[in-house]
Design a protein around this motif. Structure first.
Motif, mmCIF file in Angstrom:
data_model
loop_
_atom_site.group_PDB
_atom_site.id
_atom_site.type_symbol
_atom_site.label_atom_id
_atom_site.label_comp_id
_atom_site.label_asym_id
_atom_site.label_seq_id
_atom_site.Cartn_x
_atom_site.Cartn_y
_atom_site.Cartn_z
ATOM 1 N N SER A 180 0.836 -1.209 0.000
ATOM 2 C CA SER A 180 0.000 0.000 0.000
ATOM 3 C C SER A 180 0.869 1.258 0.000
ATOM 4 N N ALA A 181 0.209 2.405 -0.120
ATOM 5 C CA ALA A 181 0.931 3.675 -0.247
ATOM 6 C C ALA A 181 1.386 4.211 1.101
ATOM 7 N N THR B 88 -1.366 8.295 -3.128
ATOM 8 C CA THR B 88 -1.717 7.051 -3.845
ATOM 9 C C THR B 88 -1.656 7.216 -5.365
#
Ligand code: 4AD
Ligand code: MG
Length: 431
Positions: free
Chosen positions: A160-161, A165
């Motif tokens: 994930s970021a 994003t």
């Protein structure tokens, strides 16, 4: 055994062997001046036709730019320049005669040079810049260790970021779907501080940002540092101490490099004894408006704004306590004004722009969850991260320094592409 040019001053009047590449040659037919480059430095070799045998003179005539060779000769002091040494050659052996070298003394355009980056790294200015990069890395390691930080490393494949994003590089990851190349190791360091107290990572990070500027790479080196029991002001103290330690070590060790780069270092010298300015975001906006910028409260600072703010400043400037709406979910809200966060950008002088971004982190589980939801992020992706707030949560802070931004400032490079051996830009992946 051969000697390295950096050690040459210890060998005056003695005979040494050097190995390197021909950087430059001038010859009158009776006397030749060969500039040798061995990686540790540059040195002038003097070859008198009457003092050497025929084979050596033949080799000297055959050497083309970038040919590799070894030379045996006696070290002497330059007759006029103090601290400069020369080599009076006795024998010269070619190792490899180079074919015609494409990079000459004429003004090649940046595209040509970038296409020949694998060769361009041999040029003097590139040599100097990459050596300054090495000293900056050394200064970072030394300073952080002296402040009790432990080096650890963060993963590059992430699920994930950490930051925006929209700036993620996706990579297919077996049966698990998509992974992303890391934007910053920060979230992982926040876990590791509960084991190590204070730690830092140093490695490549990736931003799929379509910014074509003199300050953006798609792959750059980031040093993220994180410390438990440290709050906003102390976080800025550490950043200030780190930047001063970097500048100090570069001034001590890189005088040769600075002179090759024709870098006037008086501004760097000048900032060592002074405290850095700490300006709240809202005051920065007011100041910018009075200086003629059309920026409004709630907007990010552009390149021109950063330049305007630091134009007259003898020291780097912290812009701190930004509106939470334009900053990531992990930043801690300011207790005095819930619309702000306890973060900072550090803007370098001389047009360096933002070199560090840092903040105190949200340590309250419920507030953090609310922020993650507000930002429309997947709760599941940040479950492990939020969980850190359940087991002995503590105030903690950290920051990330962009190595190439730092090198660009210290070395005075016009463009960030010269601060890393093989830059990755929106429009360039080769060589
Ligand atoms: O401000 P940033 O995005 O902050 C973070 O990533 C935090 N997670 C760091 C942390 O708190 N541990 O990036 C940090 C620094 C910037 O200040 C800048 O120096 C550099 O990384 N940087 C870039 N350098 C080159 N090219 C880019 N595209 C960059 N983006 C950021
Ligand atoms: Mg930033």
């Amino acid at each position: 055994m051969h000697t390295h040019i950096k050690d040459i001053s210890a060998y005056v009047s003695k005979e040494v062997t050097l190995k390197g590449w021909l950087h430059n040659k001038r010859s009158s037919g009776k006397i030749a001046f060969l500039e040798i480059r061995d990686g540790s430095g540059f040195l002038q070799i003097i070859v008198n036709k009457s003092d050497v045998d025929e084979a050596t003179w033949g080799t000297v005539e055959a050497l083309t730019q970038e040919s590799s060779f070894s030379v045996i000769g006696e070290v002497s002091s330059h007759p006029k320049k103090e601290g400069v040494f020369e080599l009076q050659a006795r024998t010269v052996h070619a190792i490899h005669i180079a074919t015609e070298y494409p990079i000459g003394n004429k003004d090649h355009g940046p595209d040509f040079l970038m296409n020949h980056r694998h060769l361009w790294v041999r040029s003097k200015k590139q040599w100097a810049t990459l050596r300054i990069r090495d000293v900056i890395e050394t200064a970072i390691h030394d300073y952080l260790h002296s402040e009790a930080f432990v080096r650890t490393d963060s993963p590059i494949f992430t699920p994930s970021a950490c930051e925006d994003t929209t700036e993620l590089f996706p990579v297919p990851y077996f049966d698990l779907g998509e992974a992303y190349l890391s934007q910053s190791g920060q979230l992982y360091l926040e876990a590791v501080i509960a084991g190590l107290g204070r730690c830092y990572d140093f490695g490549p990070v990736f931003r799929a940002e379509k910014s074509v500027t003199r300050r953006h790479l798609t792959e750059f080196w980031m040093m993220d540092a994180e410390a438990a029991f440290v709050e906003h002001d102390e976080n800025m103290d550490t950043q200030e101490g780190l930047v001063k330690a970097i500048v100090k070590m570069c001034l001590e060790r890189c005088q040769v490099e600075f002179s090759i780069l024709e870098r006037d270092t008086s501004a760097l010298q000048g900032l060592l004894e002074k405290p850095f300015e700490r300006l709240m975001y809202k005051d920065a906006i007011t100041r910018l408006q009075s200086l003629g910028s059309d920026i409004k409260f709630g907007e990010d600072l552009g390149n021109d704004d950063e330049g305007l703010l630091t134009k007259e400043s003898p020291v780097p400037v912290f812009i701190h306590k930004w509106p939470k709406d334009i900053k990531p979910f992990y930043m801690k809200r300011d207790a005095e004004d819930e619309t702000l966060v306890c973060n900072n950008d550090l803007i370098g002088i001389e047009g360096a722009g933002e070199i560090i971004g840092g903040s105190q982190r949200e340590d309250d589980y419920d507030v953090l969850m609310a922020r993650i939801k507000e930002d429309g992020l997947e709760i599941e992706d940040y479950a492990w991260y939020s969980e850190l707030r359940k087991y002995g949560s503590v105030p903690h802070s950290g920051f990330g320094l962009g190595l190439e931004r730092m090198v660009r400032w210290i070395a005075g490079s016009a463009h960030i592409r010269e601060t890393i051996p093989f830059p990755r830009l929106v429009n360039r992946i080769r060589p």
